[in-house]
Design a protein around this motif. Structure first.
Motif, PDB file in Angstrom:
ATOM      1  N   THR A 574      35.173  63.188  20.666  1.00 60.65           N
ATOM      2  CA  THR A 574      36.117  63.280  21.783  1.00 60.65           C
ATOM      3  C   THR A 574      36.721  61.912  22.043  1.00 60.65           C
ATOM      4  O   THR A 574      36.190  60.882  21.611  1.00 60.65           O
ATOM      5  N   VAL A 575      37.826  61.934  22.749  1.00 58.51           N
ATOM      6  CA  VAL A 575      38.499  60.708  23.184  1.00 58.51           C
ATOM      7  C   VAL A 575      38.570  60.729  24.699  1.00 58.51           C
ATOM      8  O   VAL A 575      38.955  61.743  25.299  1.00 58.51           O
ATOM      9  N   VAL A 576      38.191  59.623  25.325  1.00 59.06           N
ATOM     10  CA  VAL A 576      38.196  59.533  26.786  1.00 59.06           C
ATOM     11  C   VAL A 576      39.096  58.364  27.206  1.00 59.06           C
ATOM     12  O   VAL A 576      38.919  57.237  26.736  1.00 59.06           O
ATOM     13  N   ILE A 577      40.045  58.661  28.076  1.00 58.28           N
ATOM     14  CA  ILE A 577      40.903  57.593  28.626  1.00 58.28           C
ATOM     15  C   ILE A 577      40.098  56.797  29.651  1.00 58.28           C
ATOM     16  O   ILE A 577      39.504  57.361  30.575  1.00 58.28           O
ATOM     17  N   GLN A 578      40.074  55.470  29.482  1.00 60.40           N
ATOM     18  CA  GLN A 578      39.436  54.588  30.473  1.00 60.40           C
ATOM     19  C   GLN A 578      40.546  53.792  31.158  1.00 60.40           C
ATOM     20  O   GLN A 578      41.161  52.922  30.541  1.00 60.40           O
ATOM     21  N   PRO A 579      40.812  54.055  32.445  1.00 61.43           N
ATOM     22  CA  PRO A 579      42.008  53.514  33.114  1.00 61.43           C
ATOM     23  C   PRO A 579      41.776  52.223  33.897  1.00 61.43           C
ATOM     24  O   PRO A 579      42.488  51.944  34.859  1.00 61.43           O
ATOM     25  N   LEU A 580      40.774  51.422  33.501  1.00 60.00           N
ATOM     26  CA  LEU A 580      40.396  50.280  34.334  1.00 60.00           C
ATOM     27  C   LEU A 580      41.496  49.240  34.514  1.00 60.00           C
ATOM     28  O   LEU A 580      41.461  48.440  35.436  1.00 60.00           O
ATOM     29  N   PHE A 581      42.517  49.219  33.610  1.00 59.59           N
ATOM     30  CA  PHE A 581      43.570  48.212  33.707  1.00 59.59           C
ATOM     31  C   PHE A 581      44.893  48.778  34.210  1.00 59.59           C
ATOM     32  O   PHE A 581      45.927  48.124  34.073  1.00 59.59           O
ATOM     33  N   ARG A 582      44.856  49.987  34.780  1.00 65.00           N
ATOM     34  CA  ARG A 582      46.118  50.588  35.214  1.00 65.00           C
ATOM     35  C   ARG A 582      46.805  49.715  36.259  1.00 65.00           C
ATOM     36  O   ARG A 582      48.032  49.549  36.248  1.00 65.00           O
ATOM     37  N   GLU A 583      46.028  49.145  37.154  1.00 65.13           N
ATOM     38  CA  GLU A 583      46.568  48.191  38.130  1.00 65.13           C
ATOM     39  C   GLU A 583      45.694  46.945  38.108  1.00 65.13           C
ATOM     40  O   GLU A 583      44.464  47.043  38.036  1.00 65.13           O
ATOM     41  N   ILE A 584      46.336  45.798  38.179  1.00 67.63           N
ATOM     42  CA  ILE A 584      45.630  44.522  38.130  1.00 67.63           C
ATOM     43  C   ILE A 584      45.810  43.785  39.455  1.00 67.63           C
ATOM     44  O   ILE A 584      46.935  43.638  39.947  1.00 67.63           O
ATOM     45  N   THR A 585      44.711  43.330  40.022  1.00 64.13           N
ATOM     46  CA  THR A 585      44.762  42.463  41.200  1.00 64.13           C
ATOM     47  C   THR A 585      44.462  41.048  40.753  1.00 64.13           C
ATOM     48  O   THR A 585      43.382  40.762  40.234  1.00 64.13           O
ATOM     49  N   VAL A 586      45.433  40.162  40.908  1.00 62.37           N
ATOM     50  CA  VAL A 586      45.309  38.793  40.414  1.00 62.37           C
ATOM     51  C   VAL A 586      44.210  38.057  41.177  1.00 62.37           C
ATOM     52  O   VAL A 586      44.169  38.103  42.412  1.00 62.37           O
ATOM     53  N   PRO A 587      43.310  37.378  40.475  1.00 60.88           N
ATOM     54  CA  PRO A 587      42.273  36.595  41.164  1.00 60.88           C
ATOM     55  C   PRO A 587      42.899  35.406  41.893  1.00 60.88           C
ATOM     56  O   PRO A 587      43.837  34.777  41.392  1.00 60.88           O
ATOM     57  N   ARG A 588      42.358  35.096  43.068  1.00 60.75           N
ATOM     58  CA  ARG A 588      42.961  34.028  43.870  1.00 60.75           C
ATOM     59  C   ARG A 588      41.898  33.067  44.386  1.00 60.75           C
ATOM     60  O   ARG A 588      40.746  33.437  44.621  1.00 60.75           O
ATOM     61  N   LEU A 589      42.360  31.835  44.590  1.00 58.83           N
ATOM     62  CA  LEU A 589      41.537  30.801  45.200  1.00 58.83           C
ATOM     63  C   LEU A 589      41.564  30.980  46.710  1.00 58.83           C
ATOM     64  O   LEU A 589      42.417  31.712  47.249  1.00 58.83           O
ATOM     65  N   PRO A 590      40.683  30.319  47.438  1.00 57.72           N
ATOM     66  CA  PRO A 590      40.696  30.450  48.903  1.00 57.72           C
ATOM     67  C   PRO A 590      42.030  30.082  49.538  1.00 57.72           C
ATOM     68  O   PRO A 590      42.380  30.593  50.603  1.00 57.72           O
ATOM     69  N   ASP A 591      42.812  29.184  48.888  1.00 57.28           N
ATOM     70  CA  ASP A 591      44.105  28.796  49.463  1.00 57.28           C
ATOM     71  C   ASP A 591      45.220  29.764  49.097  1.00 57.28           C
ATOM     72  O   ASP A 591      46.389  29.536  49.418  1.00 57.28           O
ATOM     73  N   GLY A 592      44.886  30.870  48.396  1.00 52.03           N
ATOM     74  CA  GLY A 592      45.878  31.884  48.077  1.00 52.03           C
ATOM     75  C   GLY A 592      46.528  31.737  46.732  1.00 52.03           C
ATOM     76  O   GLY A 592      47.235  32.646  46.269  1.00 52.03           O
ATOM     77  N   ARG A 593      46.327  30.608  46.058  1.00 53.35           N
ATOM     78  CA  ARG A 593      46.919  30.429  44.734  1.00 53.35           C
ATOM     79  C   ARG A 593      46.145  31.229  43.686  1.00 53.35           C
ATOM     80  O   ARG A 593      44.958  31.485  43.851  1.00 53.35           O
ATOM     81  N   PRO A 594      46.806  31.629  42.608  1.00 56.23           N
ATOM     82  CA  PRO A 594      46.074  32.310  41.525  1.00 56.23           C
ATOM     83  C   PRO A 594      44.954  31.422  40.991  1.00 56.23           C
ATOM     84  O   PRO A 594      45.098  30.198  40.916  1.00 56.23           O
ATOM     85  N   ASP A 595      43.853  32.054  40.637  1.00 57.53           N
ATOM     86  CA  ASP A 595      42.669  31.331  40.168  1.00 57.53           C
ATOM     87  C   ASP A 595      42.732  31.180  38.649  1.00 57.53           C
ATOM     88  O   ASP A 595      42.548  32.140  37.894  1.00 57.53           O
ATOM     89  N   ARG A 596      43.015  29.952  38.200  1.00 57.39           N
ATOM     90  CA  ARG A 596      43.194  29.710  36.772  1.00 57.39           C
ATOM     91  C   ARG A 596      41.883  29.809  35.997  1.00 57.39           C
ATOM     92  O   ARG A 596      41.884  29.922  34.775  1.00 57.39           O
ATOM     93  N   SER A 597      40.761  29.783  36.681  1.00 54.44           N
ATOM     94  CA  SER A 597      39.482  29.815  35.976  1.00 54.44           C
ATOM     95  C   SER A 597      39.241  31.146  35.265  1.00 54.44           C
ATOM     96  O   SER A 597      38.351  31.251  34.428  1.00 54.44           O
TER      97      SER A 597
END
Length: 1092
Positions: A574-597
């Protein structure tokens, strides 16, 4: 608003608009500056270069453009980069090293030490010769040392000098390709990745050198600066195609603008150099930022300001307690426990191959390293307490798990094992990866291929999205799902006892956030090369909206494929669709900037921190029932592992989730005709009959005509058998047919009839008397064009319904197939030069004899794809070979076929050269437009390498009515696209709503002239028939003489003449003074040269 300089014709630019010189900071300093941080462009007396290849015409052209631009700031500028006959050019032919060239430059400038000099030092990427087999960091060190030695020499010899170091990385530079054959424009994704990373590594190494040397600024009269980004055109590099002559000229202009921008002080909020509708603008020096950039007046390089890339704790706690397998090996995939899995495998791109997972923050070259043992879905390094991957989770349930990759290496290495992902791979590469994977499974003695249960993870699509804007057909939803379907079909056929995780393509637009905030210090220029179609579009642009739609369509198409039950025909697969990447929430630092780590050093690939969360999410998806799977990957969230339960001990499938597939989408109703829908609203003609072809609206066209061969004659277009093959169905011909209406027959005349129901000239049915102005003859070659032109003119003059002098006419010419199909038989008469010459003879007759005429010349198509058109019929195999022997007969990759490809390109180049010139620009009522929609010709496929025969007649050479409809739409849409932005490939996908409409801002059919941007003008909307258009006020759209002036008419004339005379006198005095000063300096140089 940032002051902008619009380039003027003096620079010789090929695609610019004249809007004057609004720069205010074009004068030199009040007194000669004594410090290097206060030098204006106008203070530079000498422009010189080091590292310029004299045999690289592209680089020479860029430098020549820059020299011309700087001459606007200082007319007395002495430049040795733009004059091919300069005093020192011949001396550099024999020198190959930067140090030797630096020595020569120092000697040549000794006698003008009191003047400010700008020296451009170019570092050539071809020195690295970035081949897939050569990721050698020591080469970078060698190049950097040579730059250092050259700079030290300049520093010791020159005064009043700014040295600007620039990394030259123009992949389409023909000289670089000759010097370094491995720099192939069409290299694979992995080669492109390596090249881009080597370029960034060299750029960073040069920055570190200058920072270590403190920019050689221990004196007030000397410094070195590094241009912020390499001199490169990301779009041309990423597209991987050789540039046409016009595109090469445009690239030259872009590169010059980039270099100029890098030389000036950066301005806060400065945007990228604009190119709006063909107008190039560049930043001007401003009142508060008037100087050339140095590290002293514009510090820019500081490693410590970058957001750190951390090495997070990558292990995971295992919360589960029950790790037992089934009591006996299950026979059904729907009763598969984690402990039953014996083998893991994966295919995909660099995210699965593991590029850069463990790379240090500043070691960008290490992103080429493939840390397969750390890969989220297939890595097996360490154990779950130190490395979180799907195999390390499964090892808790089965210590004898196999198939996972370890360590570093490429897909063919032993340690890669069943990780067959390839960096840079696209969906078209997955079928070959799957075959390699199955072969490894079958040949490995540790795997019982028939009995062991396997989990195979497929994750692909990101690179398709990154490049889709360069070929929307190749990366269409249909082709994407076709490639995945082919891969799954093979697994379904070949592999027993398997569960396939089909991971949805990730939402890719959030990647843009990493390249908006400059404080993150991400190498955005590099990612523009790796993923141009995601990074380059402007916010809220149509291109970005289309990308989002395509991304979602990729995801949806996978669901439709799997929910068709195509892969549920037996109990052990069988084949199963895994939708974990359908929407992405960008990781952020405490100051609101994207987290480059969460990213590797290139801000494109993902770090171990991100891969850890991906592995946890994939595992959790596998345990979540269909219909209730997590579809958001929130990198900010703390994800814990889920466990099988007593009531749900199995890996979830549709059956054990009690999920009902939606089933395949309903079968579309059969197509009964090839008509199109029409949605245009503004159908009115011009208010008065235009006298200029550049102001021609569709409704102004009164007469249509066409010339050509069997394609325009519509030979066999509706043929049902071999007896119909020679019939000419001219009524459905794409460019001239007029059968029925647009709703049932799509042709150019049927579109135009919507604008002008009284249109004349189109052909009908098959009757010879109904051909009207369709002069096409089956089998015609370009040598027949002059005869067809004369026959058409005679027919027009004799037709009483045509006002030959006053009616606007549209003629479409498409010819050349028969020339190239028979080229190998008669090379002299069918040469590219003769192809162009014969077409020119016909166009010359039109130009001389026919008033009020617009000519569509459809560019010669790429003929080789015709080889892929096959049917298992005698008519197809025999007639196709007879019709086009020089293309069909040669075998693949044979010298004969390669010669045909070359001649094909020369045909295209010849016609481009003919029409792009000014030969036909002398009449206001005449224009020729090259319509390029067949320039890159694609035939839709219905299988692996199998062309869709429904676009062709029974002889597999002429085209069917279906293809005629598609060509008509493509031609019409090309006519509504400005030159320079016309679609240069066909998009043969059936859709009744593809016809575009003229817009209020662009109501005319595009020509060379009206494709150029112009100053804003208020245009009047065409009046409907019978409408009174008399205006009672005095507010015409364009000023006219019948409005009373507020001052006498003679006053502005006299003032203008006086101002002009005064300006001429002042300019003459300034130029005389500059010339005297320049002559004096040149005499000093000549004296120095004589002494030397």
């Amino acid at each position: 608003m940032l002051p902008q300089l619009a380039l003027i014709p003096l620079l010789g630019l090929t695609w610019t608009t004249v809007t004057g010189l609004p720069c205010t900071q074009m004068f030199p300093s009040p007194s000669p500056p004594s410090k290097v941080n206060s030098v204006r462009p106008s203070d530079v007396a000498v422009l010189s270069s080091i590292g310029l290849h004299l045999h690289s015409p592209e680089q020479s052209a860029v430098l020549s453009r820059l020299s011309e631009l700087m001459t606007l700031f200082n007319p007395a500028l002495i430049s040795r980069v733009s004059d091919k006959t300069n005093l020192y050019a011949q001396q550099f032919v024999q020198h190959s090293t930067l140090v030797e060239q630096a020595s020569e430059v120092s000697l040549s400038l000794q006698n003008i030490q009191d003047s400010w000099k700008l020296v451009l030092l170019f570092v050539q990427m071809e020195q690295l010769c970035a081949c897939e087999q050569q990721p050698n960091p020591s080469v970078i060190k060698t190049v950097v040392k040579e730059v250092d030695d050259a700079l030290q020499l300049l520093h010791s010899q020159l005064k009043r000098t700014i040295v600007s170091v620039a990394l030259w990385d123009v992949e389409n530079d023909s000289f670089q390709r000759r010097m370094c054959p491995c720099l192939k424009p069409n290299g694979g994704g992995e080669t492109r990745l390596l090249r881009a990373l080597l370029t960034q590594a060299l750029q960073e190494s040069l920055g570190e050198l200058l920072e270590r040397r403190r920019w050689y600024s221990d004196r007030d009269d000397f410094t070195v600066s590094l241009q912020n980004t390499p001199i490169a055109d990301p779009s041309s590099i990423a597209s991987g195609k050789p540039l046409s002559e016009s595109k090469m000229l445009q690239q030259t202009d872009k590169l010059m603008v980039q270099m100029w921008t890098n030389l000036l002080q950066p301005i806060v909020g400065q945007q990228n150099t604009k190119d709006n509708g063909g107008t190039i603008t560049l930043p001007c020096p401003t009142e508060d930022k008037p100087f050339l950039r140095t590290e002293g007046n514009s510090p820019s390089y500081n490693h410590n300001t970058a957001s750190p890339v951390l090495h997070p704790f990558a292990g995971t706690e295992m919360p589960c307690k029950d790790f037992s397998p089934s009591a006996s090996t299950p026979t059904s995939v729907h009763e598969l426990r984690p402990g039953d899995i014996k083998v893991v495998a994966a295919v995909g791109d660099s995210l699965t191959a593991g590029n850069g997972i463990a790379s240090s923050p500043h070691n960008i070259l290490d992103v080429t390293s493939q840390y397969r043992g750390l890969s989220w879905s297939i890595g097996g390094d360490g154990n779950l307490t130190t490395v979180t991957t799907l195999p390390n989770i499964l090892k808790y349930f089965n210590h004898n798990l196999t198939g996972f990759s370890v360590g570093k290496g490429k897909q063919h290495t032993h340690q890669a094992f069943l990780n067959q992902a390839v960096a840079g791979a696209k969906s078209k590469d997955i079928p070959s990866q799957v075959r390699a994977l199955v072969a490894r499974m079958k040949n490995d003695s540790t795997i019982n291929f028939n009995s062991d249960w396997k989990v195979i993870t497929i994750f692909i699509g990101g690179n398709d999205l990154c490049d889709h804007c360069y070929n929307s057909l190749l990366y269409s939803v249909e082709n994407y799902v076709s490639n995945v379907r082919e891969s799954l079909d093979y697994l379904h056929k070949e592999v027993p006892r398997a569960l396939v995780n089909l991971v949805e393509s990730l939402e890719i637009i959030p990647l843009r956030e990493m390249h908006i905030d400059n404080s993150l210090k991400c190498p955005t220029w590099l990612v523009k090369i790796l993923c141009p179609c995601v990074i380059l579009p402007k916010p809220k642009s149509k291109a970005l909206l289309s990308l989002g739609d395509l991304n979602r369509s990729y995801q949806t198409s996978l669901h439709q494929l799997v929910e068709s039950s195509r892969y549920d025909t037996r109990s052990d697969f069988t084949v199963v669709i895994q939708p974990l990447f359908r929407e992405i929430t960008v990781p952020r630092l405490p100051d609101g900037r994207p987290d480059r780590s969460f990213f590797s050093a290139d801000c494109f690939h993902l770090s171990q921190k991100a891969q850890t969360k991906m592995a946890r999410s994939l595992w959790n998806n596998m345990l979540e029932p269909l219909g209730n799977k997590t579809s958001v990957q929130d990198f900010n969230a703390d994800v814990t592992l889920k466990c099988p339960t007593e009531t749900s001990p199995y890996i979830r499938t549709y059956k054990n989730s009690n999920y009902t597939y939606a089933g395949p989408p309903p079968t579309p109703e059969p197509v009964t005709n090839w008509g199109s829908d029409f949605s245009c609203l503004d159908l009115a003609p011009s208010h008065t009959v235009p006298t200029s072809v550049h102001k021609l609206r569709p409704a102004d066209i009164k007469v249509v005509a066409a010339l050509g061969d069997s394609v325009t004659a519509a030979t066999g277009a509706k043929a049902q058998n071999i007896f119909d093959r020679s019939k000419n169905y001219k009524g459905v011909s794409w460019s001239i047919g007029g059968d029925n209406t647009l709703e049932t027959v799509t042709t150019l005349p049927n579109i135009l009839k919507k604008f002008n129901p009284s249109l004349k000239g189109f052909s009908r049915s098959q009757a010879p008397l109904q051909k009207h102005f369709n002069m096409a003859v089956p089998g015609a070659k370009t040598s027949d064009v002059p005869k067809q032109v004369q026959a058409l003119i005679k027919a027009m003059r004799e037709n009483k319904e045509v006002d030959f002098e006053n009616d606007w006419k549209l003629v479409t010419i498409f010819v050349g197939r028969n020339d190239i199909c028979n080229y190998c038989i008669d090379q002299d008469n069918l040469s590219p030069k003769n192809y162009s010459h014969n077409l020119m003879l016909g166009l010359d007759i039109f130009y001389k004899e026919v008033p009020r005429l617009l000519v569509n010349v459809v560019e010669m198509l790429q003929i080789v794809p015709l080889k892929t058109v096959k049917r298992n019929t005698l008519a197809c195999s025999l007639l196709q070979r007879n019709s086009c022997p020089c293309v069909i007969n040669p075998s693949e990759n044979s010298p004969e076929l390669e010669e045909i490809k070359r001649i094909n390109r020369e045909y295209q180049a010849e016609i481009q050269h003919l029409i792009s010139g000014d030969r036909y620009d002398g009449k206001e009522d005449f224009a020729i437009v090259l319509q390029p929609f067949l320039s890159n010709f694609f035939i839709p496929h219905i299988g692996k390498g199998e062309a869709d025969p429904s676009f062709f007649s029974i002889d597999c050479f002429d085209i069917s009515e279906k293809a005629h409809a598609e060509m008509a739409i493509a031609l019409w849409n090309n006519m509504l696209e400005p030159l320079g932005r016309k679609q240069a490939y066909n998009n043969f996908t059936y859709d009744r709503s593809k016809i575009r409409c003229p817009s209020e801002s662009n109501p005319f059919i595009f020509t060379k002239v009206n494709s150029l941007p112009s100053l804003p003008l208020t245009t009047t909307t065409p009046a409907a028939p019978g409408t009174d258009t008399t205006s009672s006020g005095c507010t015409p759209a364009i000023p006219v003489d019948n409005c009373p002036a507020s001052i006498p008419v003679w006053v502005p004339v006299i003032v203008g003449m006086v101002s002009l005379l005064a300006g001429i006198i002042v300019a003459s005095l300034i130029l005389f003074w500059r010339q005297c000063w320049k002559s004096k300096v040149e005499r000093e140089i000549e004296t120095r040269r004589t002494v030397f």
